[in-house]
Design a protein around this motif. Structure first.
Motif, PDB file in Angstrom:
ATOM      1  N   ARG A   1      -8.354  29.420   2.668  1.00  0.00           N
ATOM      2  CA  ARG A   1      -9.834  29.540   3.336  1.00  0.00           C
ATOM      3  C   ARG A   1      -9.700  31.093   3.994  1.00  0.00           C
ATOM      4  NH1 ARG A   1     -14.494  28.556   4.494  1.00  0.00           N
ATOM      5  NH2 ARG A   1     -15.312  28.357   6.728  1.00  0.00           N
ATOM      6  N   TYR A   2      -8.659  30.920   4.786  1.00  0.00           N
ATOM      7  CA  TYR A   2      -8.689  32.392   5.649  1.00  0.00           C
ATOM      8  C   TYR A   2      -8.545  33.692   4.690  1.00  0.00           C
ATOM      9  CZ  TYR A   2      -6.645  36.110   8.104  1.00  0.00           C
ATOM     10  OH  TYR A   2      -6.249  37.459   8.757  1.00  0.00           O
ATOM     11  N   MET A   3      -7.879  33.598   3.546  1.00  0.00           N
ATOM     12  CA  MET A   3      -8.173  34.633   2.746  1.00  0.00           C
ATOM     13  C   MET A   3      -9.195  35.032   2.087  1.00  0.00           C
ATOM     14  SD  MET A   3      -4.947  35.849   2.844  1.00  0.00           S
ATOM     15  CE  MET A   3      -5.472  37.100   1.998  1.00  0.00           C
ATOM     16  N   VAL A   4      -9.996  33.950   1.998  1.00  0.00           N
ATOM     17  CA  VAL A   4     -11.594  34.048   1.555  1.00  0.00           C
ATOM     18  C   VAL A   4     -12.334  34.861   2.655  1.00  0.00           C
ATOM     19  CG1 VAL A   4     -13.669  33.174   0.705  1.00  0.00           C
ATOM     20  CG2 VAL A   4     -11.396  32.243  -0.024  1.00  0.00           C
ATOM     21  N   LEU A   5     -12.309  34.490   3.767  1.00  0.00           N
ATOM     22  CA  LEU A   5     -13.048  35.125   4.994  1.00  0.00           C
ATOM     23  C   LEU A   5     -12.275  36.397   5.222  1.00  0.00           C
ATOM     24  CD1 LEU A   5     -13.250  31.855   7.159  1.00  0.00           C
ATOM     25  CD2 LEU A   5     -15.025  32.821   5.500  1.00  0.00           C
ATOM     26  N   GLU A   6     -11.266  36.520   5.260  1.00  0.00           N
ATOM     27  CA  GLU A   6     -10.614  37.946   5.449  1.00  0.00           C
ATOM     28  C   GLU A   6     -11.291  38.983   4.594  1.00  0.00           C
ATOM     29  OE1 GLU A   6      -6.106  38.892   6.249  1.00  0.00           O
ATOM     30  OE2 GLU A   6      -6.457  39.403   4.235  1.00  0.00           O
ATOM     31  N   ALA A   7     -11.354  38.622   3.194  1.00  0.00           N
ATOM     32  CA  ALA A   7     -11.899  39.437   2.217  1.00  0.00           C
ATOM     33  C   ALA A   7     -13.381  39.979   2.449  1.00  0.00           C
ATOM     34  CB  ALA A   7     -11.668  38.942   0.867  1.00  0.00           C
ATOM     35  N   GLU A   8     -14.101  38.963   3.235  1.00  0.00           N
ATOM     36  CA  GLU A   8     -15.524  39.065   3.432  1.00  0.00           C
ATOM     37  C   GLU A   8     -15.714  39.835   4.845  1.00  0.00           C
ATOM     38  OE1 GLU A   8     -17.010  35.183   3.432  1.00  0.00           O
ATOM     39  OE2 GLU A   8     -16.971  34.928   1.240  1.00  0.00           O
ATOM     40  N   ALA A   9     -14.556  39.883   5.715  1.00  0.00           N
ATOM     41  CA  ALA A   9     -14.776  40.476   7.241  1.00  0.00           C
ATOM     42  C   ALA A   9     -15.508  41.958   7.180  1.00  0.00           C
ATOM     43  CB  ALA A   9     -13.605  39.973   8.011  1.00  0.00           C
ATOM     44  N   ILE A  10     -16.339  42.172   8.176  1.00  0.00           N
ATOM     45  CA  ILE A  10     -16.718  43.149   8.369  1.00  0.00           C
ATOM     46  C   ILE A  10     -15.903  44.236   9.519  1.00  0.00           C
ATOM     47  CG2 ILE A  10     -18.983  42.854   7.595  1.00  0.00           C
ATOM     48  CD1 ILE A  10     -20.110  42.567  10.486  1.00  0.00           C
ATOM     49  N   SER A  11     -15.173  43.330  10.278  1.00  0.00           N
ATOM     50  CA  SER A  11     -14.196  43.883  11.187  1.00  0.00           C
ATOM     51  C   SER A  11     -13.089  42.881  11.677  1.00  0.00           C
ATOM     52  CB  SER A  11     -14.826  44.240  12.547  1.00  0.00           C
ATOM     53  OG  SER A  11     -15.457  43.349  13.285  1.00  0.00           O
ATOM     54  N   LEU A  12     -12.139  43.170  11.718  1.00  0.00           N
ATOM     55  CA  LEU A  12     -11.054  42.347  12.167  1.00  0.00           C
ATOM     56  C   LEU A  12      -9.948  42.898  13.229  1.00  0.00           C
ATOM     57  CD1 LEU A  12     -10.902  43.383   8.891  1.00  0.00           C
ATOM     58  CD2 LEU A  12      -9.559  41.242   8.745  1.00  0.00           C
ATOM     59  N   TRP A  13      -9.665  41.830  14.214  1.00  0.00           N
ATOM     60  CA  TRP A  13      -8.786  42.477  15.358  1.00  0.00           C
ATOM     61  C   TRP A  13      -7.664  41.229  15.554  1.00  0.00           C
ATOM     62  CZ3 TRP A  13     -13.896  41.266  15.668  1.00  0.00           C
ATOM     63  CH2 TRP A  13     -14.293  40.159  16.351  1.00  0.00           C
ATOM     64  N   HIS A  14      -6.399  41.937  16.053  1.00  0.00           N
ATOM     65  CA  HIS A  14      -5.225  40.695  15.892  1.00  0.00           C
ATOM     66  C   HIS A  14      -4.522  41.313  16.896  1.00  0.00           C
ATOM     67  CE1 HIS A  14      -0.975  41.092  14.569  1.00  0.00           C
ATOM     68  NE2 HIS A  14      -1.275  39.925  14.372  1.00  0.00           N
TER      69      HIS A  14
ATOM     70  N   PRO B   1       0.335  34.065  17.990  1.00  0.00           N
ATOM     71  CA  PRO B   1      -0.379  35.161  17.294  1.00  0.00           C
ATOM     72  C   PRO B   1      -1.806  34.935  16.530  1.00  0.00           C
ATOM     73  CG  PRO B   1       1.795  34.665  16.601  1.00  0.00           C
ATOM     74  CD  PRO B   1       1.300  33.625  17.376  1.00  0.00           C
ATOM     75  N   VAL B   2      -2.767  35.660  16.931  1.00  0.00           N
ATOM     76  CA  VAL B   2      -4.182  35.258  16.484  1.00  0.00           C
ATOM     77  C   VAL B   2      -4.785  36.370  15.736  1.00  0.00           C
ATOM     78  CG1 VAL B   2      -5.001  35.776  18.738  1.00  0.00           C
ATOM     79  CG2 VAL B   2      -6.185  34.323  17.406  1.00  0.00           C
ATOM     80  N   THR B   3      -5.647  36.197  14.586  1.00  0.00           N
ATOM     81  CA  THR B   3      -6.652  37.064  13.941  1.00  0.00           C
ATOM     82  C   THR B   3      -7.866  36.571  14.004  1.00  0.00           C
ATOM     83  OG1 THR B   3      -4.696  37.714  12.444  1.00  0.00           O
ATOM     84  CG2 THR B   3      -7.030  38.285  11.915  1.00  0.00           C
ATOM     85  N   TYR B   4      -8.829  37.612  14.603  1.00  0.00           N
ATOM     86  CA  TYR B   4     -10.319  37.321  14.587  1.00  0.00           C
ATOM     87  C   TYR B   4     -10.952  38.035  13.557  1.00  0.00           C
ATOM     88  CZ  TYR B   4      -8.616  36.497  19.298  1.00  0.00           C
ATOM     89  OH  TYR B   4      -7.851  36.066  20.536  1.00  0.00           O
ATOM     90  N   LEU B   5     -11.807  37.372  13.027  1.00  0.00           N
ATOM     91  CA  LEU B   5     -12.662  38.072  11.684  1.00  0.00           C
ATOM     92  C   LEU B   5     -14.172  37.943  12.216  1.00  0.00           C
ATOM     93  CD1 LEU B   5     -10.935  35.955   8.863  1.00  0.00           C
ATOM     94  CD2 LEU B   5     -10.444  38.374   9.632  1.00  0.00           C
ATOM     95  N   ARG B   6     -14.671  39.033  12.126  1.00  0.00           N
ATOM     96  CA  ARG B   6     -16.333  39.116  12.503  1.00  0.00           C
ATOM     97  C   ARG B   6     -16.675  38.888  10.807  1.00  0.00           C
ATOM     98  NH1 ARG B   6     -20.042  38.282  16.352  1.00  0.00           N
ATOM     99  NH2 ARG B   6     -21.751  39.623  16.001  1.00  0.00           N
ATOM    100  N   LEU B   7     -17.582  38.176  10.588  1.00  0.00           N
ATOM    101  CA  LEU B   7     -18.147  37.816   9.317  1.00  0.00           C
ATOM    102  C   LEU B   7     -19.477  38.194   9.238  1.00  0.00           C
ATOM    103  CD1 LEU B   7     -17.062  34.174   9.024  1.00  0.00           C
ATOM    104  CD2 LEU B   7     -16.018  36.130   8.168  1.00  0.00           C
ATOM    105  N   PRO B   8     -20.015  38.622   7.866  1.00  0.00           N
ATOM    106  CA  PRO B   8     -21.247  39.386   7.494  1.00  0.00           C
ATOM    107  C   PRO B   8     -22.478  38.419   8.346  1.00  0.00           C
ATOM    108  CG  PRO B   8     -20.142  39.176   5.417  1.00  0.00           C
ATOM    109  CD  PRO B   8     -19.327  38.409   6.521  1.00  0.00           C
ATOM    110  N   ASP B   9     -22.445  37.186   8.588  1.00  0.00           N
ATOM    111  CA  ASP B   9     -23.533  36.552   9.162  1.00  0.00           C
ATOM    112  C   ASP B   9     -23.650  36.310  10.431  1.00  0.00           C
ATOM    113  OD1 ASP B   9     -21.237  34.808   9.679  1.00  0.00           O
ATOM    114  OD2 ASP B   9     -22.022  33.175   8.680  1.00  0.00           O
ATOM    115  N   GLY B  10     -22.522  37.244  11.186  1.00  0.00           N
ATOM    116  CA  GLY B  10     -22.536  37.153  12.714  1.00  0.00           C
ATOM    117  C   GLY B  10     -21.597  36.492  13.174  1.00  0.00           C
ATOM    118  N   ARG B  11     -20.943  35.631  12.827  1.00  0.00           N
ATOM    119  CA  ARG B  11     -20.121  34.678  13.277  1.00  0.00           C
ATOM    120  C   ARG B  11     -18.715  35.444  13.457  1.00  0.00           C
ATOM    121  NH1 ARG B  11     -18.223  30.209  10.500  1.00  0.00           N
ATOM    122  NH2 ARG B  11     -18.985  31.366   8.595  1.00  0.00           N
TER     123      ARG B  11
END
Length: 274
Positions: A95-108, A207-217
Motif C-alpha cells: 500500500r505504501y508503494m502505491v501511494l509513493e508512486a502517486e505522491a506529488i512530494s515526499l520528505w524523509h 525513520p519516517v517518510t511523508y507523502l503529499r498526495l494529489p488529494d491534498g492529504r
C-alpha cells in the motif's frame, strides 16, 4: 459494465507478462538460451532467470533483446511496467508503494539507513542481505528497490527532501556517498545532514517518510527492523511532521550538507575495482 475481455490469453500480471514475452519471442526465433547468449551477450543463466520471472534484469540487457528480436521499445516498455508493479514488494509495503508512486512530494528522515529511493544497488544488496535474503529472492528485491529510483528521475519527478543522520553516512561505502553527492545536485532533491552533536530530537529511533498526495492529504510511513506502519490519521501525521520540522532546523542546509559529504569522500579510500 461487463469485465474486459482478454483477447490474447496472455498473463495480465506485468512481471509474468514480461517473462512470457521473452520466452515466446525466443521460441518463435527457434534459438536456445545458449545460442541467444552467444549473439546478444551475457550468461545463458541470466536469460533463463528472466524467462522464469526470477529476475527482471537491467535496461541494458532488455534493450539488447529488443534489438535482437526486432521489437523496438516493446520489451523495454514491458520491463518498465514490471518494475513499477507494487506486487513485487512484500505485502506490508504494497500500500505504501502505491501511494509513493502517486505522491506529488515526499520528505524523509533517516537515522540509520539511506532511503530506498536513493540507494545504490550495492548498498541495497548489502542492506537486504542483513535481513536474511539471499539467492533469487535477494536479486528480485534488489531489482525492485533500484527500479523505484525512476520515480525521482525526469522532468516530472516530484520534489524529494531527505534528512540523514551523520551515522547513516559513516556506515555507507564510497559508492553510496558518491551517489548521494551526485543526486544532491538535482533540482528536485534536497539533502540535509544532521551531524553528530546536534542533540536529542523527537525521531531518535523512528525513520519516517511523508507523502503529499494529489488529494491534498499527507500520510506518513514509519518503519523499524520488524515492520512498517502507514499512518493516515491527521493528528498523528501532524505530530510526526512537527518533529520532522524540528530536526530539519537542526540540520546543515543543502549546500553545507553536500560539502560535508564531499569532505567525507576525501577521507574514504577508493574501493578496489573487481
Amino acid at each position: 459494465m461487463p469485465p474486459r475481455r482478454v483477447i490474447t490469453g496472455r498473463s495480465q500480471e506485468p512481471r509474468q507478462r514480461f517473462a512470457e514475452e521473452l520466452r515466446l519471442l525466443r521460441q518463435g526465433k527457434g534459438v536456445s538460451l545458449r545460442d541467444l547468449a552467444k549473439v546478444v551477450g551475457w550468461d545463458p543463466s541470466q536469460f533463463g532467470k528472466l524467462e522464469n520471472g526470477h529476475t527482471l534484469g537491467g535496461p541494458e540487457v532488455v534493450e539488447a533483446l529488443d534489438q535482437y528480436y526486432g521489437t523496438p521499445g516493446l520489451l523495454l516498455a514491458l520491463w518498465e511496467l514490471a518494475m513499477a508493479d507494487p506486487s513485487r514488494f512484500k505485502e506490508q509495503f504494497r500500500r505504501y508503494m502505491v501511494l509513493e508512486a502517486e505522491a506529488i512530494s515526499l520528505w524523509h528522515y533517516g537515522g540509520s539507513v539511506v532511503h530506498g529511493l536513493l540507494q545504490t544497488p550495492e548498498y541495497a544488496r548489502e542492506l537486504l542481505a542483513t535481513g536474511g535474503l539471499d539467492g533469487e529472492e535477494l536479486d528480485q528485491q534488489v531489482d525492485a528497490r533500484i527500479g523505484r529510483r525512476k520515480l525521482l528521475e525526469g522532468d516530472g519527478a516530484p520534489p524529494f527532501r531527505t534528512v540523514l543522520s551523520e551515522a547513516v553516512l559513516r556506515n555507507s561505502r564510497r559508492q553510496q556517498l558518491e551517489y548521494l553527492a551526485a543526486v544532491s545536485e538535482r533540482s528536485n532533491i534536497s539533502l540535509f545532514v544532521l551531524p553528530f552533536g546536534a542533540g536529542l530530537h523527537g525521531l531518535m529511533d523512528t525513520p519516517v517518510t511523508y507523502l503529499r498526495l494529489p488529494d491534498g492529504r499527507t500520510v506518513a510511513y514509519v518503519e523499524n527492523i520488524v515492520r512498517g506502519e502507514l499512518i493516515e490519521e491527521t493528528s498523528k501525521v501532524e505530530d510526526l511532521q512537527r518533529r520532522y520540522d524540528a530536526i530539519r532546523d537542526m540540520a546543515l542546509n543543502p549546500a553545507e550538507s553536500r560539502s560535508f559529504i564531499l569532505r567525507m569522500l576525501e577521507e574514504v579510500p577508493c574501493e578496489p575495482s573487481t
